[in-house]
Write a protein that holds these residues in place. Structure first.
Motif, PDB file in Angstrom:
ATOM      1  N   TYR A  51      32.135 -11.669  61.318  1.00 62.65           N
ATOM      2  CA  TYR A  51      32.933 -12.124  61.187  1.00 62.65           C
ATOM      3  C   TYR A  51      32.381 -13.743  60.092  1.00 62.65           C
ATOM      4  O   TYR A  51      32.604 -14.221  59.000  1.00 62.65           O
ATOM      5  CB  TYR A  51      34.204 -12.219  61.688  1.00 62.65           C
ATOM      6  N   ARG A  52      31.580 -14.339  61.052  1.00 62.18           N
ATOM      7  CA  ARG A  52      31.205 -15.795  61.457  1.00 62.18           C
ATOM      8  C   ARG A  52      30.285 -15.799  59.567  1.00 62.18           C
ATOM      9  O   ARG A  52      29.938 -16.977  58.996  1.00 62.18           O
ATOM     10  CB  ARG A  52      29.738 -15.832  62.114  1.00 62.18           C
TER      11      ARG A  52
ATOM     12  N   ASP B  33      31.251 -14.560  56.791  1.00 64.32           N
ATOM     13  CA  ASP B  33      31.569 -15.220  55.796  1.00 64.32           C
ATOM     14  C   ASP B  33      33.525 -16.261  56.172  1.00 64.32           C
ATOM     15  O   ASP B  33      34.309 -16.238  54.899  1.00 64.32           O
ATOM     16  CB  ASP B  33      32.513 -13.830  55.332  1.00 64.32           C
ATOM     17  N   PHE B  34      33.651 -16.421  57.847  1.00 68.64           N
ATOM     18  CA  PHE B  34      34.515 -17.048  57.805  1.00 68.64           C
ATOM     19  C   PHE B  34      34.175 -18.017  59.026  1.00 68.64           C
ATOM     20  O   PHE B  34      33.219 -17.481  59.603  1.00 68.64           O
ATOM     21  CB  PHE B  34      35.498 -16.163  58.300  1.00 68.64           C
ATOM     22  N   SER B  35      34.886 -18.929  59.096  1.00 69.58           N
ATOM     23  CA  SER B  35      34.520 -19.800  60.504  1.00 69.58           C
ATOM     24  C   SER B  35      35.880 -19.599  61.008  1.00 69.58           C
ATOM     25  O   SER B  35      36.809 -19.292  61.002  1.00 69.58           O
ATOM     26  CB  SER B  35      34.884 -21.015  59.427  1.00 69.58           C
TER      27      SER B  35
ATOM     28  N   SER C 183      39.172 -18.468  59.281  1.00 70.00           N
ATOM     29  CA  SER C 183      38.987 -18.686  57.397  1.00 70.00           C
ATOM     30  C   SER C 183      37.881 -18.631  56.998  1.00 70.00           C
ATOM     31  O   SER C 183      36.582 -18.990  57.147  1.00 70.00           O
ATOM     32  CB  SER C 183      40.201 -20.030  57.712  1.00 70.00           C
ATOM     33  N   SER C 184      38.375 -18.768  55.581  1.00 72.43           N
ATOM     34  CA  SER C 184      37.153 -18.622  54.485  1.00 72.43           C
ATOM     35  C   SER C 184      38.034 -20.058  53.733  1.00 72.43           C
ATOM     36  O   SER C 184      38.954 -20.623  53.348  1.00 72.43           O
ATOM     37  CB  SER C 184      36.753 -17.754  54.168  1.00 72.43           C
ATOM     38  N   GLU C 185      37.569 -20.230  52.182  1.00 72.80           N
ATOM     39  CA  GLU C 185      38.113 -21.539  51.420  1.00 72.80           C
ATOM     40  C   GLU C 185      38.780 -20.490  50.676  1.00 72.80           C
ATOM     41  O   GLU C 185      40.306 -20.893  49.835  1.00 72.80           O
ATOM     42  CB  GLU C 185      36.936 -21.726  50.234  1.00 72.80           C
TER      43      GLU C 185
ATOM     44  N   GLU D  10      40.228 -17.170  51.972  1.00 71.50           N
ATOM     45  CA  GLU D  10      41.130 -15.875  52.168  1.00 71.50           C
ATOM     46  C   GLU D  10      40.868 -16.272  54.182  1.00 71.50           C
ATOM     47  O   GLU D  10      40.738 -17.338  55.233  1.00 71.50           O
ATOM     48  CB  GLU D  10      40.138 -14.658  52.952  1.00 71.50           C
TER      49      GLU D  10
ATOM     50  N   ARG E   1      44.233  -9.408  56.446  1.00 68.65           N
ATOM     51  CA  ARG E   1      43.073 -10.432  56.080  1.00 68.65           C
ATOM     52  C   ARG E   1      44.501 -10.518  54.196  1.00 68.65           C
ATOM     53  O   ARG E   1      44.962  -9.487  54.507  1.00 68.65           O
ATOM     54  CB  ARG E   1      41.904  -9.732  55.674  1.00 68.65           C
TER      55      ARG E   1
END
Length: 217
Positions: free
Chosen positions: A139-140, A142-144, A163-165, A167, A188
């Protein structure tokens, strides 16, 4: 030469007999039956071995009214029972807004947006902690992603949050010790769906129940 021919004939007869035995239905692993390896008794004949039956999900009501809060308003939504092919779990789905795609994993998708999903999958022979470590690394990309924590709401599970910018990601991991399987429920959804869809997704997750696959007949 005659001995070789004799041995070949005996071997051929033995192979034919073995094929007939495996396809005759006397062997407990015939198609349609489940054999629990833990239930096999070496002292019993193959025809006497217990056969594992699928869990009975009809003891769960076909529909259920589930209370949830959407945009500050309490609502009651009727949801429909759903289970996978082997009845390893039961979950209730809001069919007015979501569809279910069944396969190796099951994906519940919002009718209005394919970006809003709840995916249910299982990983055998691994604990939630082991699966969480592996998935967190994936996941890292695309996401924090935050460190996993134990939660009790919407159900008792190990929780990964990311979370991402654009999603949001929520992953709930829980083990069914009756199957030695870790289930993953992965949410998601894009930013902006929190108020309307997130409560419905959380309500569906709260209805998730694992079934005991050890029942035999």
């Amino acid at each position: 030469m005659r001995k070789s021919i004799g041995y070949a004939a005996i071997l051929g007869i033995a192979m034919i007999a073995l094929i007939y035995f495996l396809s005759s239905g006397l062997f407990p692993g015939k198609e349609g039956d489940l054999v629990d390896e833990q239930q096999i008794d070496e002292n019993l004949e193959p025809t006497e071995q217990p056969i594992a039956s699928l869990p009975e999900v009809s003891n769960h009501p076909e529909t259920k009214e589930i209370a949830l809060e959407i945009e500050g308003v309490q609502q009651t939504v009727e949801m429909t029972r759903f289970s996978d092919e082997l009845n390893t779990y039961v979950i209730y789905v809001d069919e007015s807004l979501f569809t279910v795609e069944d396969g190796l994993s099951q994906t519940i998708t919002a009718k209005e947006s394919p970006l809003i999903t709840l995916t249910i999958e299982s990983v055998p022979d691994q604990t939630p902690q082991q699966v969480a470590r592996t998935r967190a690394e994936q996941y890292r990309q695309d996401f924090s992603v935050k460190a996993p924590v134990e939660v009790t709401d919407p159900l008792g599970a190990l929780h990964l949050e990311g979370s991402s910018e654009t999603e949001e990601l929520d992953v709930y991991l829980l083990m069914n010790p009756m199957q030695d399987v870790t289930f993953l429920l992965t949410l998601r959804y894009p930013e902006g769906a929190e108020e309307n869809y997130a409560p419905r997704l959380q309500a569906m997750i709260s209805s998730f129940q694992m079934e005991d696959m050890r029942e035999t007949e």
